[in-house]
Scaffold this active site. Structure first.
Site, PDB file in Angstrom:
ATOM      1  N   SER A   7      35.185 -44.568  47.907  1.00 56.16           N
ATOM      2  CA  SER A   7      34.655 -44.819  46.568  1.00 56.16           C
ATOM      3  C   SER A   7      33.648 -45.954  46.607  1.00 56.16           C
ATOM      4  CB  SER A   7      35.803 -45.129  45.603  1.00 56.16           C
ATOM      5  OG  SER A   7      36.631 -46.152  46.130  1.00 56.16           O
ATOM      6  N   GLU A   9      31.487 -49.053  44.193  1.00 52.99           N
ATOM      7  CA  GLU A   9      31.549 -49.874  42.986  1.00 52.99           C
ATOM      8  C   GLU A   9      30.178 -50.405  42.573  1.00 52.99           C
ATOM      9  OE1 GLU A   9      34.974 -52.390  42.549  1.00 52.99           O
ATOM     10  OE2 GLU A   9      33.684 -54.109  42.100  1.00 52.99           O
ATOM     11  N   ASP A 100      38.918 -62.532  34.460  1.00 51.65           N
ATOM     12  CA  ASP A 100      38.706 -63.974  34.279  1.00 51.65           C
ATOM     13  C   ASP A 100      38.354 -64.258  32.832  1.00 51.65           C
ATOM     14  OD1 ASP A 100      38.858 -64.522  37.111  1.00 51.65           O
ATOM     15  OD2 ASP A 100      36.912 -63.530  37.254  1.00 51.65           O
ATOM     16  N   PHE A 207      30.317 -66.186  46.956  1.00 48.23           N
ATOM     17  CA  PHE A 207      31.287 -65.215  46.423  1.00 48.23           C
ATOM     18  C   PHE A 207      32.669 -65.463  47.025  1.00 48.23           C
ATOM     19  CE2 PHE A 207      28.252 -61.355  45.627  1.00 48.23           C
ATOM     20  CZ  PHE A 207      27.788 -61.976  44.482  1.00 48.23           C
ATOM     21  N   HIS A 257      36.669 -48.620  49.906  1.00 49.05           N
ATOM     22  CA  HIS A 257      36.005 -48.815  48.607  1.00 49.05           C
ATOM     23  C   HIS A 257      34.871 -49.803  48.845  1.00 49.05           C
ATOM     24  CE1 HIS A 257      35.729 -49.172  44.199  1.00 49.05           C
ATOM     25  NE2 HIS A 257      35.601 -50.481  44.370  1.00 49.05           N
TER      26      HIS A 257
END
Length: 276
Positions: A7, A9, A100, A207, A257
């Site tokens: 998959s 994103e 968040d 990140f 993913h």
């Protein structure tokens, strides 16, 4: 072994230019025939409408789409309304997260944890949605410790999650150890590794510091040694991530993913190298 799930994103674009760029990225990545595309949901639901628009556009192209839904800062009424909208559009797949709080907002809303969201989705909609949740092989940055985090994950599974997608990592052993520990607790849902292609070291370091993903010291030093030579960073990153994905699939991971950051090139290259 059941069929593996691959998959991809995206995040919802903020500008008209971003919308056009994402369409082009999606056109390229759709050729890979992933099982589904997931679309993120900004802090406190800040991209709620754009998430829906992006999901509906993907679905309108005949592709499977799974919106992310985060609950922190939300009420039951908010979430119920979003679920009804998704159901009315025939969406059957959701990635359920705590999320968040937006900066400067103190009210956590009516949900504190993702397991409460999963439980609520099941209460409201039964088995309508296939629910994915997040997993943290290297421990959630806000968890007290590894065991606590593992138990939090177990609660999400017991609340009704069908599968999980992990935070990205750069150490396959962290993933395999986590899966072994989950199995020891009787957790038997598929746990799909999240994969972050490497394109920009300073962005990746930023990140990773925020989300608690560890960049092994040797890898950090190697990437730092290329300075601003982005071509070399991408070439080395591609070799490293391909090797790690190979190890994951050989070791029995139920799929992959890809976190694309709305870029097509590196995910396409990884997909082709892996022969997916």
């Amino acid at each position: 072994m059941s069929e593996r799930t691959f998959s991809i994103e995206f995040f919802p674009p903020k500008t008209d230019e971003g919308v056009v760029k994402l369409r082009e990225t999606r056109r390229q990545l759709a050729q890979l025939k992933p099982k589904f595309f997931s679309v993120t949901f900004g802090a406190g639901g800040s991209t709620r409408d754009r998430t829906l628009e992006t999901v509906l556009e993907i679905q309108g192209e005949g592709l499977a789409a799974a919106p992310h839904l985060s609950c922190i800062g939300s009420t039951r009424a908010n979430i119920r309304e979003i679920l009804e909208v998704y159901k009315s559009h025939g969406i059957r797949h959701i990635v359920a997260l705590r999320g968040d709080l937006p900066s400067g907002v103190a009210d956590p809303g009516e949900f504190r944890y993702a397991n409460e969201l999963v439980q609520f989705i099941r209460q409201e909609t039964g088995d309508w949605f296939e629910i994915e949740v997040a997993a943290y092989p290297e421990t959630h940055p806000q968890a007290r410790n590894y065991t606590d985090d593992l138990n939090n994950f177990k609660r999400k599974v017991e609340a009704g999650a069908n599968a999980a997608i992990t935070q990205y990592f750069f150490n396959a052993d962290a993933y395999f150890n986590f899966v072994d520990d989950c199995e020891a607790l009787g957790i038997d849902i598929p746990i799909v590794p999240g994969i972050m292609p490497i394109s920009n070291y300073s962005q990746l370091a930023r990140f990773s510091a925020m989300c608690g993903a560890e960049i092994p010291r040797w890898l950090a030093k190697k990437l730092e040694s290329y300075y601003d030579d982005t071509a070399s960073i991408k070439a080395f990153g591609l070799d490293f991530v391909t090797g790690m994905c190979d190890d994951l699939l050989t070791g029995g991971a139920p799929g992959l993913h890809f976190y694309t950051l709305n870029q097509a090139a590196l995910t396409s290259a990884l997909w082709q190298r892996l022969g997916l």
